[in-house]
Design a protein around this motif. Sequence first.
Motif, PDB file in Angstrom:
ATOM      1  N   ALA A   1       0.834  -1.212   0.000  1.00 42.34           N
ATOM      2  CA  ALA A   1       0.000   0.000   0.000  1.00 42.34           C
ATOM      3  C   ALA A   1       0.866   1.259   0.000  1.00 42.34           C
ATOM      4  O   ALA A   1       0.499   2.273  -0.604  1.00 42.34           O
ATOM      5  N   ASP A   2       2.023   1.196   0.664  1.00 41.18           N
ATOM      6  CA  ASP A   2       2.952   2.333   0.632  1.00 41.18           C
ATOM      7  C   ASP A   2       3.450   2.586  -0.792  1.00 41.18           C
ATOM      8  O   ASP A   2       3.601   3.742  -1.214  1.00 41.18           O
ATOM      9  N   TRP A   3       3.726   1.528  -1.538  1.00 44.02           N
ATOM     10  CA  TRP A   3       4.111   1.684  -2.946  1.00 44.02           C
ATOM     11  C   TRP A   3       2.983   2.351  -3.737  1.00 44.02           C
ATOM     12  O   TRP A   3       3.236   3.262  -4.531  1.00 44.02           O
ATOM     13  N   ASP A   4       1.756   1.894  -3.537  1.00 44.27           N
ATOM     14  CA  ASP A   4       0.624   2.508  -4.230  1.00 44.27           C
ATOM     15  C   ASP A   4       0.531   3.997  -3.894  1.00 44.27           C
ATOM     16  O   ASP A   4       0.273   4.831  -4.776  1.00 44.27           O
ATOM     17  N   ALA A   5       0.749   4.325  -2.620  1.00 41.93           N
ATOM     18  CA  ALA A   5       0.673   5.715  -2.187  1.00 41.93           C
ATOM     19  C   ALA A   5       1.797   6.541  -2.802  1.00 41.93           C
ATOM     20  O   ALA A   5       1.588   7.709  -3.180  1.00 41.93           O
ATOM     21  N   ALA A   6       2.984   5.962  -2.918  1.00 43.52           N
ATOM     22  CA  ALA A   6       4.108   6.669  -3.530  1.00 43.52           C
ATOM     23  C   ALA A   6       3.834   6.969  -5.001  1.00 43.52           C
ATOM     24  O   ALA A   6       4.131   8.069  -5.497  1.00 43.52           O
ATOM     25  N   ILE A   7       3.269   5.996  -5.707  1.00 44.47           N
ATOM     26  CA  ILE A   7       2.923   6.208  -7.119  1.00 44.47           C
ATOM     27  C   ILE A   7       1.852   7.297  -7.244  1.00 44.47           C
ATOM     28  O   ILE A   7       1.952   8.189  -8.093  1.00 44.47           O
ATOM     29  N   ALA A   8       0.830   7.228  -6.383  1.00 36.00           N
ATOM     30  CA  ALA A   8      -0.231   8.238  -6.419  1.00 36.00           C
ATOM     31  C   ALA A   8       0.343   9.631  -6.141  1.00 36.00           C
ATOM     32  O   ALA A   8      -0.049  10.615  -6.776  1.00 36.00           O
ATOM     33  N   HIS A   9       1.276   9.703  -5.207  1.00 34.86           N
ATOM     34  CA  HIS A   9       1.895  10.991  -4.889  1.00 34.86           C
ATOM     35  C   HIS A   9       2.685  11.529  -6.079  1.00 34.86           C
ATOM     36  O   HIS A   9       2.594  12.722  -6.406  1.00 34.86           O
TER      37      HIS A   9
END
Length: 305
Positions: A93-101
Motif C-alpha cells: 500500500a505504501d508503494w501505491d501511495a508513492a505512485i499516487a503521490h
Amino acid sequence: MTGRNGYDVTRHDITFDSDGDTCAAWLFLPDGVERPPVVILGHGLGATREMRLDAFAERFAQAGIAAIAFTYRHFGDSTGQPRQLLSIKRQLADWDAAIAHAKTRGDVDGSRIAVWGSSFGGGHAIIVASRHPELRAAVSQCPFTDGLASARALGPIGTMRLLPTVGADVWSAIRGREPRLLTLAGAPGEKALMTAPDALPGYQALVPEGTTFVNEVAARVAPTITWHRPGKAARKVKVPILFCVCDHDSVTPAEETLAYARSAPKGEIKSYDAGHFDIYLGEAFEEIVMDQTEFLTRHLGMSKD
C-alpha cells in the motif's frame, strides 16, 4: 550535489500519506530538467532509505531521471505504530501511495513513472508492476521471489530457533500488545531472520555514520515471509522489467529468481558475479547502477527504444 558527467542534483525532503500515516522520503531532482520522468525506490527487509538508496537515486537523477526514495511505514522516520512492524500488505500500500503521490507532483512527469526495489523490495517491485500497467518500467534488484527458497537458505535449525519468538509475537498480536522482536541480520548460528556469513556485515556496511538502524522486526512476519512468493507475479508484468540477479546470493537464491524472471513477458535479466550485499558498494555498485540507468533512460522516454 555535483553531477557525475551529467546533471547537478538537488535533494528535497518530502512526505506522502499512506492510509493515514506518513512515509518520509527524499526527492532527487536533476537541475534544469523540466518535469523529468521519475523512478520510485523502496528498500529491503527492515531497511530504510538511508541505507544506500540515496546512492542509486542520485545516479539516476544525474542521468536526468527524478527519483523518490522512501521509507516504509513503521520504520525509520516514517510514522506508524507499532514500530518495526513489517506488513507485506501495508508495504505494498505504501508503494501505491508513492505512485499516487508522484502523479500529483508538478515538478515531475507523472505519466512517466518507474519503480525500483531491492531485496524484499525487489519482490514488491514485481507485484507493484503487475498491478500498475500504467508504469513505464520496473527494476527488481537481487529480489526476494520465493519465501520457501529463502527459508531453505536459512536452514531447518535456523528456522526452529525462531519459532518460540514467532509464537510469542503472534500471541502478542492477538492480545493487542507490543510486538516481540526478532533480529533481522545476525551471525551464523544466532537467532535471526538472516544468518548467512555476509548478512550482518552486509547490513552494517549500508548504514552511514550517524544513522541509527534498528536491526529488529516484529517476529509475526516470519510465517508470512515463508509463504510469500512475489516471483509468481512476474508473468503478469506487462511493462518492461529488469531483473538484476546476484550469482552468489545467500539470501534470495538466484536459481529460483531466474526461473521467475524468465516468465516476465518483457523481462530483461542481468547477472552479476556478486553476493546479495555486494551490489550496494564498490565496483559491483558501479556495474549494476550503470545497467539500471541505461534501462531506465531507454524506457522512460529519454531515448529511442
